[in-house]
Enzyme design. Structure first.
Site, PDB file in Angstrom:
ATOM      1  N   HIS A  60     -15.193  -6.349   1.307  1.00 57.22           N
ATOM      2  CA  HIS A  60     -14.800  -7.332   0.310  1.00 57.22           C
ATOM      3  C   HIS A  60     -15.679  -7.295  -0.926  1.00 57.22           C
ATOM      4  CE1 HIS A  60     -12.536  -9.864   3.525  1.00 57.22           C
ATOM      5  NE2 HIS A  60     -11.918  -8.767   3.182  1.00 57.22           N
ATOM      6  N   ARG A  84       2.514  -6.607  -5.653  1.00 58.82           N
ATOM      7  CA  ARG A  84       2.322  -7.215  -4.335  1.00 58.82           C
ATOM      8  C   ARG A  84       2.658  -8.707  -4.429  1.00 58.82           C
ATOM      9  NH1 ARG A  84      -2.474  -4.436  -5.565  1.00 58.82           N
ATOM     10  NH2 ARG A  84      -2.753  -2.463  -4.447  1.00 58.82           N
ATOM     11  N   ARG A 115       7.384  -5.540  -4.348  1.00 58.16           N
ATOM     12  CA  ARG A 115       7.363  -5.330  -2.895  1.00 58.16           C
ATOM     13  C   ARG A 115       7.492  -6.684  -2.213  1.00 58.16           C
ATOM     14  NH1 ARG A 115       2.042  -2.898  -0.225  1.00 58.16           N
ATOM     15  NH2 ARG A 115       1.338  -5.039  -0.563  1.00 58.16           N
ATOM     16  N   GLU A 124       5.811   4.451   4.921  1.00 59.81           N
ATOM     17  CA  GLU A 124       4.447   4.386   5.462  1.00 59.81           C
ATOM     18  C   GLU A 124       4.403   4.808   6.919  1.00 59.81           C
ATOM     19  OE1 GLU A 124       2.593   0.437   3.745  1.00 59.81           O
ATOM     20  OE2 GLU A 124       4.757   0.226   4.007  1.00 59.81           O
ATOM     21  N   ASN A 148      -1.701   5.630   1.811  1.00 59.82           N
ATOM     22  CA  ASN A 148      -2.818   5.150   2.630  1.00 59.82           C
ATOM     23  C   ASN A 148      -2.406   5.013   4.093  1.00 59.82           C
ATOM     24  OD1 ASN A 148      -4.073   4.985   0.171  1.00 59.82           O
ATOM     25  ND2 ASN A 148      -4.264   2.777   0.144  1.00 59.82           N
ATOM     26  N   ASP A 149      -1.371   4.211   4.350  1.00 64.56           N
ATOM     27  CA  ASP A 149      -0.933   4.001   5.732  1.00 64.56           C
ATOM     28  C   ASP A 149      -0.265   5.243   6.309  1.00 64.56           C
ATOM     29  OD1 ASP A 149      -1.898   1.492   6.231  1.00 64.56           O
ATOM     30  OD2 ASP A 149      -0.079   0.442   5.630  1.00 64.56           O
ATOM     31  N   ARG A 189      -8.801   4.389   8.542  1.00 62.68           N
ATOM     32  CA  ARG A 189      -9.548   4.740   7.331  1.00 62.68           C
ATOM     33  C   ARG A 189     -10.641   3.752   7.002  1.00 62.68           C
ATOM     34  NH1 ARG A 189      -6.418   1.854   3.250  1.00 62.68           N
ATOM     35  NH2 ARG A 189      -4.469   1.174   4.194  1.00 62.68           N
ATOM     36  N   CYS A 195       2.494   5.617  -4.197  1.00 63.28           N
ATOM     37  CA  CYS A 195       1.430   4.683  -4.568  1.00 63.28           C
ATOM     38  C   CYS A 195       0.380   4.715  -3.468  1.00 63.28           C
ATOM     39  CB  CYS A 195       1.975   3.271  -4.767  1.00 63.28           C
ATOM     40  SG  CYS A 195       2.749   2.544  -3.318  1.00 63.28           S
TER      41      CYS A 195
END
Length: 736
Positions: free
Chosen positions: A349, A456, A492, A591, A614-615, A625, A662
């Protein structure tokens, strides 16, 4: 502890006092030496000749068990325990009852405090708590070196003024040269035992109330300008501040006779020790947030809640063992130029917030907090991770050159902002940006992005105490579309679940939340949620093109079910005579690897596909990851990954479908170069990455990279990164 005698005499007196007060025949103190062994430092009841002679290896014997577990061990028949280690020199043969508690501070075990009796018995709960309280006091003085600098007894002395280099992990790009400011958030707890537990409970409640108010103010303050992921981080942090279980554990500790401050420390030390034994990186990151909250709560109890770093020097670089995101936001942004931590990950974070602040940051700087002193010079490269403490003039000149080069690059990016992202042989690439809040939208013009490739929407649902009203959603989506003007925005739908939990909803704990009940799986099980959101999007985009992206689709039937819910809302709007969007395009986020085998069928009903790299690659390689033990084991510029992307692009092209990507790969010039060679024509990334990616594209020949990447797909290398870098160097492709 305060007597003006030798450290050994104080320890000898302490074990004698404890033994007498607990009616124990033995009391012993073992302290951790360099190498993690435990040495007998003082004893009442065992053979005095064993002091400084008896040592236990890490995890050896019952003493090692207490240190390893970080929890009390209470036994009525110690010699028959499988971990019992017989040491004849101690003379402990006749003793059966054993109680050992760890000497802990800051989640680190500094030793073990033990009492023993000959009679077989279990020590009472109040006796365990009493010994734990004494161990807390002992930990305080040991850790601060009042007795011994235990951790460094076997270490050679080093010159405190010598230059030091640390090879760290770069987490937020940028170069900083500045002055060390040590982050010392810990409030020393002076008073352990409560005179009036009722008063301490009231003090705790008051401090928790002030803590919650402060976190709420942090979110509401326009001064911090929290956007995107950084705001999501602080929203999650607010949920922890309102956690009822954390509050109850502290209340229970006060009822055992501790002060409010001591209760906060005990609960937090217990939490740190439990989490330190877990492999889950998400839980470890949550532990950093709870550390941050505990430190803040202690400051509220102490009345020390002013703005930190008011007198910090210009060009300050914060140095800390660990830090929560809210603590970073406490410091003056106008004087802060860098951040160096011993513990953090790229997905932590505090790293997310540092990137949003444009603050160079490195982590995994082992030992830097011990080596650094306030006022030292320090040079930090957030890209390579290279960090120099007390650097020589040559190093400072080299870092100055790096900093000037980065400034020149930023100026160059500004000159090409309005130029097309087009290769030397005329192939146009669309560069889109990711967003999550209205405050992100000014970056659309600043970066020169062609549109918003991923908006998002879940953040609006996570920041309130209740679900946003339909009118609020509609107004919000209309604001986003108006801000974008003629540029496209891809919304999304809610990607909830995993680590994104609504504060007003009930969620069951899952063993593997990343593969659990999330995204479209929730939407199909709770269709009213998706319909509610689609209704707001349809109303907001009246007369415009509406683009909706369904996340984490696993198979075609799942997408069709989601699209049918959206179609029902379009039909509802028509029947009610409402003004509708000029066109509604619905796409699937790719994904889940299973969907790659169904693209021809998917493209019959989907208007576009967006690859969530990423996923997708995490699932393809079966790699978490966020776990540093495995995240670097597999390079996503692997022949398997490139072959997978090639298959997706070709399959989509054959079906006449549009495909974009993305994810982190889109914002890395070398990775993006490979993706372009595979035929990806639309990339969506953080706005700050658009300049470097556009520069790379304008120096690239598409025909050459396409042929080269096609050959690479047939190789068996672990990583193709070095080959791609060599290709770029030979042909003058700009990757910086």
């Amino acid at each position: 502890m305060a007597e003006n005698t030798s450290a050994q005499m104080r320890l000898d007196k302490l074990v004698s006092v404890i033994a007498a007060n607990m009616v124990a025949e033995v009391c012993s103190i073992y302290l951790t030496r360099a190498g993690k062994s435990l040495e007998l430092f003082a004893t009442e009841g065992l053979n005095p000749a064993a002091v400084h002679r008896t040592r236990m290896r890490a995890g050896e014997g019952l003493v090692g068990l207490v240190a390893e577990a970080g929890e009390p061990v209470n036994l009525s028949d110690a010699p028959n325990h499988p971990k019992f280690s017989y040491r004849p020199e101690t003379g402990e043969d006749p003793y059966h009852a054993f109680l050992g508690v760890p000497i802990v501070r800051g989640g680190q075990v500094f030793g073990v405090l033990v009492v023993q009796n000959a009679a077989s018995r279990n020590y009472a709960e109040e006796e365990v708590e009493a010994l734990q309280t004494v161990a807390m006091v002992l930990a305080e003085v040991v850790a601060q070196g009042v007795l011994f600098n235990v951790a460094e007894l076997d270490e050679p002395e080093l010159s405190p003024d010598r230059p030091r280099k640390f090879n760290c992990e770069g987490l937020s790009e940028g170069v900083a040269i500045g002055t060390v400011v040590l982050h010392e958030p810990r409030v020393k707890v002076e008073r352990m035992i409560a005179d009036d537990p009722t008063l301490e409970l009231a003090r705790l409640e008051e401090a928790i109330g002030k803590l919650r108010e402060a976190v709420d103010h942090m979110l509401d303050s326009g001064e911090l300008d929290l956007t995107g992921e950084s705001r999501e981080v602080i929203e999650t942090y607010r949920l922890f501040a309102h956690d009822a279980g954390w509050r109850q554990r502290m209340r229970d500790a006060i009822r055992t006779g501790l002060t409010a401050e001591a209760a906060v420390e005990r609960v937090q030390d217990e939490m740190r020790l439990r989490v330190s034994k877990m492999q889950d990186p998400i839980l470890r990151e949550r532990a950093h947030d709870l550390d941050d909250l505990a430190r803040r709560l202690l400051r509220h109890l102490a009345g020390d809640v002013g703005k930190r770093g008011l007198d910090m020097p210009e060009n300050s670089v914060l140095v800390a063992r660990s830090m929560g995101p809210a603590e970073l936001l406490d410091y003056r942004r106008d004087r802060l130029v860098g951040l160096v931590l011993e513990e953090a990950a790229s997905t932590s974070h505090v790293a997310i917030v540092a990137r949003s602040m444009g603050l160079p940051m490195v982590a995994e700087a082992a030992g830097v907090t011990d080596a650094a002193r306030a006022g030292d010079r320090i040079a930090v490269d957030g890209e390579t991770g290279e960090t120099h403490l007390r650097p020589t003039e040559d190093v400072i000149h080299a870092f100055d050159a790096k900093r000037i080069l980065r400034e020149h690059r930023a100026a160059q990016f500004a000159t090409i902002r309005d130029l097309p992202a087009e290769t030397k042989d005329g192939v146009h690439i669309r560069l889109m940006m990711n967003a999550g809040l209205a405050l992100d939208m000014p970056h659309l013009a600043e970066s020169g992005a062609d549109g918003v490739g991923l908006f998002r929407t879940e953040l609006q649902f996570m920041i309130g105490e209740t679900m946003p009203r339909l009118s609020d959603q509609t107004a919000f989506y209309r604001e986003i579309l108006d801000s974008a003007g003629d540029k496209p925005v891809v919304f999304r739908t809610l990607d909830l679940g995993g680590d994104k939990v609504l504060p007003y909803a009930r969620w069951e704990r899952e063993e593997n939340p990343a593969l659990g009940w999330r995204a479209i799986r929730i939407a199909l099980d709770r269709p009213a949620l998706l319909r509610y959101q689609a209704r707001a999007l349809i109303k907001a985009s009246a007369g415009k093109v509406l683009r909706i992206l369904l996340p984490m689709v696993s198979h075609v039937a799942e997408f069709n079910a989601g699209r049918s819910l959206i179609d029902r809302e379009i039909e509802r709007a028509r029947l009610l005579g409402q003004r509708q969007p000029r066109q509604v395009l619905v796409g699937a986020m790719l994904e889940v690897p299973a969907l790659t085998f169904m693209l021809p069928q998917l493209m019959r009903s989907a208007d576009f596909v967006s690859i969530g790299s990423n996923d997708l690659l995490s699932f393809t390689f079966a790699v978490d990851r966020t776990n540093p033990r495995v995240s670097k084991r597999y390079d996503f510029l692997n022949p398997a990954a490139l072959t997978l992307f090639r298959q997706i692009v070709q399959s989509a092209a054959e079906s006449g479908g549009e495909v974009s990507l993305c994810g982190e790969m889109a914002g890395k010039p070398l990775d993006a170069m490979a993706l372009i060679g595979l035929g990806v024509r639309t990339l969506s990334m953080s706005p700050g990455h658009i300049g470097p990616i556009k520069t790379m594209i304008r120096s690239l020949n598409y025909g050459e990279i396409s042929q080269y990447v096609e050959k690479l797909c047939g190789r068996t290398d672990h990583s193709l990164r070095s080959r791609l870098a060599a290709f770029a160097a030979e042909r003058g492709v700009v990757l910086k």
